[in-house]
Design a protein around this motif. Structure first.
Motif, PDB file in Angstrom:
ATOM      1  N   TYR A  38       0.919  -1.114   0.073  1.00  8.08           N
ATOM      2  CA  TYR A  38       0.024   0.113   0.046  1.00  8.08           C
ATOM      3  C   TYR A  38       0.670   1.175  -0.102  1.00  8.08           C
ATOM      4  CZ  TYR A  38      -3.550  -3.373   1.294  1.00  8.08           C
ATOM      5  OH  TYR A  38      -4.546  -4.448   1.684  1.00  8.08           O
ATOM      6  N   GLY A  39       2.091   1.333   0.639  1.00  5.58           N
ATOM      7  CA  GLY A  39       3.050   2.309   0.738  1.00  5.58           C
ATOM      8  C   GLY A  39       3.502   2.659  -1.005  1.00  5.58           C
ATOM      9  N   GLN A  40       3.883   1.530  -1.642  1.00  7.36           N
ATOM     10  CA  GLN A  40       4.017   1.752  -2.811  1.00  7.36           C
ATOM     11  C   GLN A  40       3.070   2.365  -4.022  1.00  7.36           C
ATOM     12  OE1 GLN A  40       5.647  -2.153  -3.673  1.00  7.36           O
ATOM     13  NE2 GLN A  40       7.640  -1.903  -3.234  1.00  7.36           N
ATOM     14  N   THR A  41       1.911   1.624  -3.766  1.00  2.77           N
ATOM     15  CA  THR A  41       0.724   2.057  -4.500  1.00  2.77           C
ATOM     16  C   THR A  41      -0.804   2.024  -3.736  1.00  2.77           C
ATOM     17  OG1 THR A  41       1.745   1.143  -6.663  1.00  2.77           O
ATOM     18  CG2 THR A  41      -0.490   1.678  -6.667  1.00  2.77           C
ATOM     19  N   TRP A  42      -1.053   3.001  -3.464  1.00  4.63           N
ATOM     20  CA  TRP A  42      -2.582   3.141  -2.657  1.00  4.63           C
ATOM     21  C   TRP A  42      -3.609   2.837  -3.443  1.00  4.63           C
ATOM     22  CZ3 TRP A  42      -4.206   1.942   1.593  1.00  4.63           C
ATOM     23  CH2 TRP A  42      -5.564   2.567   2.135  1.00  4.63           C
ATOM     24  N   TYR A  43      -3.470   3.293  -4.742  1.00  3.47           N
ATOM     25  CA  TYR A  43      -4.396   3.151  -5.923  1.00  3.47           C
ATOM     26  C   TYR A  43      -3.742   3.290  -7.157  1.00  3.47           C
ATOM     27  CZ  TYR A  43      -5.844   8.029  -5.987  1.00  3.47           C
ATOM     28  OH  TYR A  43      -6.080   9.256  -6.217  1.00  3.47           O
ATOM     29  N   GLY A  44      -4.176   2.716  -8.030  1.00  2.00           N
ATOM     30  CA  GLY A  44      -3.680   2.753  -9.687  1.00  2.00           C
ATOM     31  C   GLY A  44      -2.710   1.686  -9.899  1.00  2.00           C
ATOM     32  N   ASP A  45      -2.085   1.809 -10.931  1.00  2.00           N
ATOM     33  CA  ASP A  45      -0.861   0.672 -11.450  1.00  2.00           C
ATOM     34  C   ASP A  45      -0.085   0.383 -10.334  1.00  2.00           C
ATOM     35  OD1 ASP A  45      -1.937   0.856 -14.117  1.00  2.00           O
ATOM     36  OD2 ASP A  45      -0.183   1.946 -14.803  1.00  2.00           O
ATOM     37  N   VAL A  46      -0.265  -0.966  -9.950  1.00  3.17           N
ATOM     38  CA  VAL A  46       0.941  -1.684  -9.187  1.00  3.17           C
ATOM     39  C   VAL A  46       2.324  -1.448  -9.557  1.00  3.17           C
ATOM     40  CG1 VAL A  46       1.622  -3.665  -7.879  1.00  3.17           C
ATOM     41  CG2 VAL A  46      -0.781  -3.092  -8.048  1.00  3.17           C
ATOM     42  N   LEU A  47       3.056  -0.792  -9.149  1.00  2.00           N
ATOM     43  CA  LEU A  47       4.663  -0.697  -9.526  1.00  2.00           C
ATOM     44  C   LEU A  47       5.093  -2.252  -9.857  1.00  2.00           C
ATOM     45  CD1 LEU A  47       5.731   2.374  -7.439  1.00  2.00           C
ATOM     46  CD2 LEU A  47       4.573   2.187  -9.623  1.00  2.00           C
ATOM     47  N   ASP A  48       5.957  -2.175 -10.790  1.00  2.00           N
ATOM     48  CA  ASP A  48       6.582  -3.546 -10.981  1.00  2.00           C
ATOM     49  C   ASP A  48       7.952  -3.551 -10.479  1.00  2.00           C
ATOM     50  OD1 ASP A  48       7.299  -6.077 -12.344  1.00  2.00           O
ATOM     51  OD2 ASP A  48       7.645  -4.983 -14.380  1.00  2.00           O
ATOM     52  N   VAL A  49       7.889  -4.346  -9.232  1.00  2.00           N
ATOM     53  CA  VAL A  49       9.344  -4.256  -8.409  1.00  2.00           C
ATOM     54  C   VAL A  49       9.597  -5.796  -8.139  1.00  2.00           C
ATOM     55  CG1 VAL A  49       8.719  -2.019  -7.334  1.00  2.00           C
ATOM     56  CG2 VAL A  49       7.960  -4.004  -6.346  1.00  2.00           C
ATOM     57  N   GLY A  50       8.965  -6.681  -8.931  1.00  2.00           N
ATOM     58  CA  GLY A  50       9.337  -8.160  -8.491  1.00  2.00           C
ATOM     59  C   GLY A  50      10.659  -8.293  -9.320  1.00  2.00           C
ATOM     60  N   PRO A  51      11.147  -9.608  -9.107  1.00  2.00           N
ATOM     61  CA  PRO A  51      12.625  -9.793  -9.921  1.00  2.00           C
ATOM     62  C   PRO A  51      12.403  -9.580 -11.277  1.00  2.00           C
ATOM     63  CG  PRO A  51      11.720 -11.783  -8.557  1.00  2.00           C
ATOM     64  CD  PRO A  51      10.557 -10.781  -8.386  1.00  2.00           C
ATOM     65  N   GLY A  52      13.491  -8.784 -11.969  1.00  2.00           N
ATOM     66  CA  GLY A  52      13.345  -8.349 -13.226  1.00  2.00           C
ATOM     67  C   GLY A  52      12.519  -7.215 -13.618  1.00  2.00           C
ATOM     68  N   GLY A  53      11.834  -6.672 -12.625  1.00  2.00           N
ATOM     69  CA  GLY A  53      10.720  -5.375 -12.879  1.00  2.00           C
ATOM     70  C   GLY A  53      11.473  -4.295 -13.612  1.00  2.00           C
ATOM     71  N   THR A  54      10.721  -3.810 -14.439  1.00  3.41           N
ATOM     72  CA  THR A  54      10.977  -2.618 -15.207  1.00  3.41           C
ATOM     73  C   THR A  54      11.302  -1.529 -14.546  1.00  3.41           C
ATOM     74  OG1 THR A  54       8.797  -2.307 -16.303  1.00  3.41           O
ATOM     75  CG2 THR A  54      10.454  -3.601 -17.459  1.00  3.41           C
ATOM     76  N   PHE A  55      10.321  -1.260 -13.500  1.00  5.00           N
ATOM     77  CA  PHE A  55      10.487  -0.186 -12.647  1.00  5.00           C
ATOM     78  C   PHE A  55      11.573  -0.061 -11.862  1.00  5.00           C
ATOM     79  CE2 PHE A  55       9.373   2.429  -8.703  1.00  5.00           C
ATOM     80  CZ  PHE A  55       8.824   3.532  -9.473  1.00  5.00           C
ATOM     81  N   LEU A  56      12.316  -1.219 -11.762  1.00  5.94           N
ATOM     82  CA  LEU A  56      13.570  -1.262 -10.866  1.00  5.94           C
ATOM     83  C   LEU A  56      14.901  -0.579 -11.703  1.00  5.94           C
ATOM     84  CD1 LEU A  56      13.311  -4.236  -8.564  1.00  5.94           C
ATOM     85  CD2 LEU A  56      12.555  -1.849  -8.127  1.00  5.94           C
ATOM     86  N   SER A  57      14.688  -0.509 -12.941  1.00  3.68           N
ATOM     87  CA  SER A  57      15.874  -0.095 -13.965  1.00  3.68           C
ATOM     88  C   SER A  57      16.289   1.221 -13.426  1.00  3.68           C
ATOM     89  CB  SER A  57      15.481  -0.218 -15.453  1.00  3.68           C
ATOM     90  OG  SER A  57      14.676   0.766 -15.592  1.00  3.68           O
ATOM     91  N   THR A  58      17.675   1.523 -13.578  1.00  2.00           N
ATOM     92  CA  THR A  58      18.113   3.021 -13.121  1.00  2.00           C
ATOM     93  C   THR A  58      19.207   3.292 -14.234  1.00  2.00           C
ATOM     94  OG1 THR A  58      20.193   1.534 -12.080  1.00  2.00           O
ATOM     95  CG2 THR A  58      18.135   2.226 -10.815  1.00  2.00           C
ATOM     96  N   SER A  59      19.718   4.418 -14.120  1.00  3.39           N
ATOM     97  CA  SER A  59      20.731   5.350 -15.001  1.00  3.39           C
ATOM     98  C   SER A  59      21.902   5.482 -14.099  1.00  3.39           C
ATOM     99  CB  SER A  59      20.072   6.555 -15.526  1.00  3.39           C
ATOM    100  OG  SER A  59      19.200   6.358 -16.105  1.00  3.39           O
ATOM    101  N   PRO A  60      23.236   5.202 -14.737  1.00  2.00           N
ATOM    102  CA  PRO A  60      24.479   5.551 -13.767  1.00  2.00           C
ATOM    103  C   PRO A  60      24.537   6.981 -13.812  1.00  2.00           C
ATOM    104  CG  PRO A  60      24.883   5.151 -16.263  1.00  2.00           C
ATOM    105  CD  PRO A  60      23.516   4.970 -16.045  1.00  2.00           C
ATOM    106  N   SER A  61      25.473   7.392 -12.623  1.00  2.58           N
ATOM    107  CA  SER A  61      25.819   8.561 -12.282  1.00  2.58           C
ATOM    108  C   SER A  61      27.509   9.080 -12.687  1.00  2.58           C
ATOM    109  CB  SER A  61      25.612   8.969 -10.710  1.00  2.58           C
ATOM    110  OG  SER A  61      24.407   8.697 -10.559  1.00  2.58           O
ATOM    111  N   ALA A  62      27.723   9.730 -12.902  1.00  2.69           N
ATOM    112  CA  ALA A  62      29.303  10.495 -13.093  1.00  2.69           C
ATOM    113  C   ALA A  62      30.027  10.381 -11.900  1.00  2.69           C
ATOM    114  CB  ALA A  62      29.166  11.839 -13.590  1.00  2.69           C
ATOM    115  N   GLY A  63      31.397  10.179 -12.035  1.00  2.00           N
ATOM    116  CA  GLY A  63      32.206  10.152 -10.857  1.00  2.00           C
ATOM    117  C   GLY A  63      32.465  11.482 -10.323  1.00  2.00           C
ATOM    118  N   LEU A  64      33.453  11.802  -9.545  1.00  3.88           N
ATOM    119  CA  LEU A  64      33.957  12.976  -8.839  1.00  3.88           C
ATOM    120  C   LEU A  64      34.315  13.890 -10.072  1.00  3.88           C
ATOM    121  CD1 LEU A  64      34.544  14.374  -6.314  1.00  3.88           C
ATOM    122  CD2 LEU A  64      36.920  13.779  -6.418  1.00  3.88           C
TER     123      LEU A  64
END
Length: 332
Positions: free
Chosen positions: A304-330
């Protein structure tokens, strides 16, 4: 009765800006300027500076033309001019390497100090001075608290930034952000199968539930970027955005829906020029209690914290919602 002067030390004021590297600057500009309605304040070669229609400072978003879609920096404004130098001394006393960035390193911005967050390795830049230019007369608003007229989907301002790092470093980074930079934990969750590890933590220095969130990266890497959120005025604006974006060639992420954590309505999409995840965000509650105790979400209520109502966030194994972008260094 006279009282001794009290100096609270250097403090963070708010999340100020983000610099997104994009392989297709023209496409990213179309997305943020023409669709979301942000104002291009300045463009110098392959770098564009944008702001929402209720932001009076020079920029909250920097788009940089480059080969790799990565985040070049996360900018936080401090409360006093001297806090830039004070934070630099504090960081160096902790043994952290810092870089001094001259005024104008980012157009319209004063001197800054850059460093990597211990553990997570995200490149933060702390600054105070920033110009407050007037918008061009053709888009200037009669409302004094608006920098320009509302256009497009009506992005008002940068709301918050969401970071991710490895399971082995997330506790260190989250603790350091609280202890060294003064962020307060507002809501959080632990990893159910390893309750000693923070799954995600929502942190703020303002009355918002979060100016910054940090959590565990699915691919167990440091320095990962999940999303940046831009604030729109109301829930109806989120629904309008969802309706219009369905007609366009834009990667639709998740939503519209409402988070239980923070209680705001969300819509996640991806910048078509870079692929970075962007959240359109509206509502939420504010915290005024100085003795606020962080709220912990546990199973089964965590869903319920992730989604109270609406689309359930795809946070299972391999879920697309967990994809990220890298960051630069110093080095920027």
């Amino acid at each position: 009765m006279s009282k001794p002067d009290y100096d609270p030390g250097p403090r963070i004021a708010h999340a100020g800006s983000i610099n997104l590297g994009t392989p297709d600057l023209d496409r990213s500009l179309w997305f943020f300027r023409d669709l979301l309605g942000m104002e291009v304040v300045e463009q110098v070669g392959g770098v564009a500076y944008l702001r929402g229609y209720q932001e009076l400072t020079h920029h909250s978003l920097v788009l940089t033309q480059q080969d790799q879609a990565r985040v070049n920096s996360y900018g936080f404004r401090v409360k006093r001019r001297q806090d830039v130098e004070l934070f630099q001394k504090q960081l160096e006393n902790q043994g952290l390497e810092t870089l001094e960035l001259a005024a104008g390193h980012e157009a319209g911005r004063g001197e800054a100090v850059r460093f990597l967050v211990p553990g997570s390795e995200h490149p933060f830049e702390l600054y105070y001075d920033i110009d407050k230019p007037l918008a061009d007369e053709s888009i200037r608003s009669k409302v004094l608290s608006n920098s320009s007229r509302r256009r497009g989907l009506g992005v008002r301002r940068l709301d918050h930034i969401n970071l991710q790092t490895s399971a082995g470093t997330v506790n260190q980074a989250e603790s350091w952000l609280r202890e060294a930079l003064g962020f307060q934990r507002r809501e959080f969750a632990r990893l159910p199968q390893a309750p000693d590890i923070i799954l995600a933590s929502w942190l703020s220095v303002t009355p918002q539930v979060h100016d910054l969130a940090i959590g565990m990266a699915a691919e167990d890497q440091t320095g990962q970027f999940h999303h940046v959120a831009f604030n729109v005025e109301n829930f109806h604006d989120i629904l309008t955005a969802a309706d219009q974006i369905r007609d366009l060639d834009i990667a639709y992420g998740a939503g519209p829906g409402k988070h239980g954590i923070g209680q705001a309505m969300y819509l996640y999409v991806h910048d078509p020029g870079s692929g970075h995840r962007i959240e359109l965000y509206s509502g939420g509650y504010l915290i005024f209690d100085p003795a606020w105790e962080a709220l912990e979400w546990k199973l089964p209520e965590l869903e319920y914290g992730q989604t109270w109502y609406g689309d359930v966030l795809d946070v299972g194994p391999g879920g697309t919602f967990l994809s990220t972008s890298p960051s630069a260094g110093l080095t920027p």
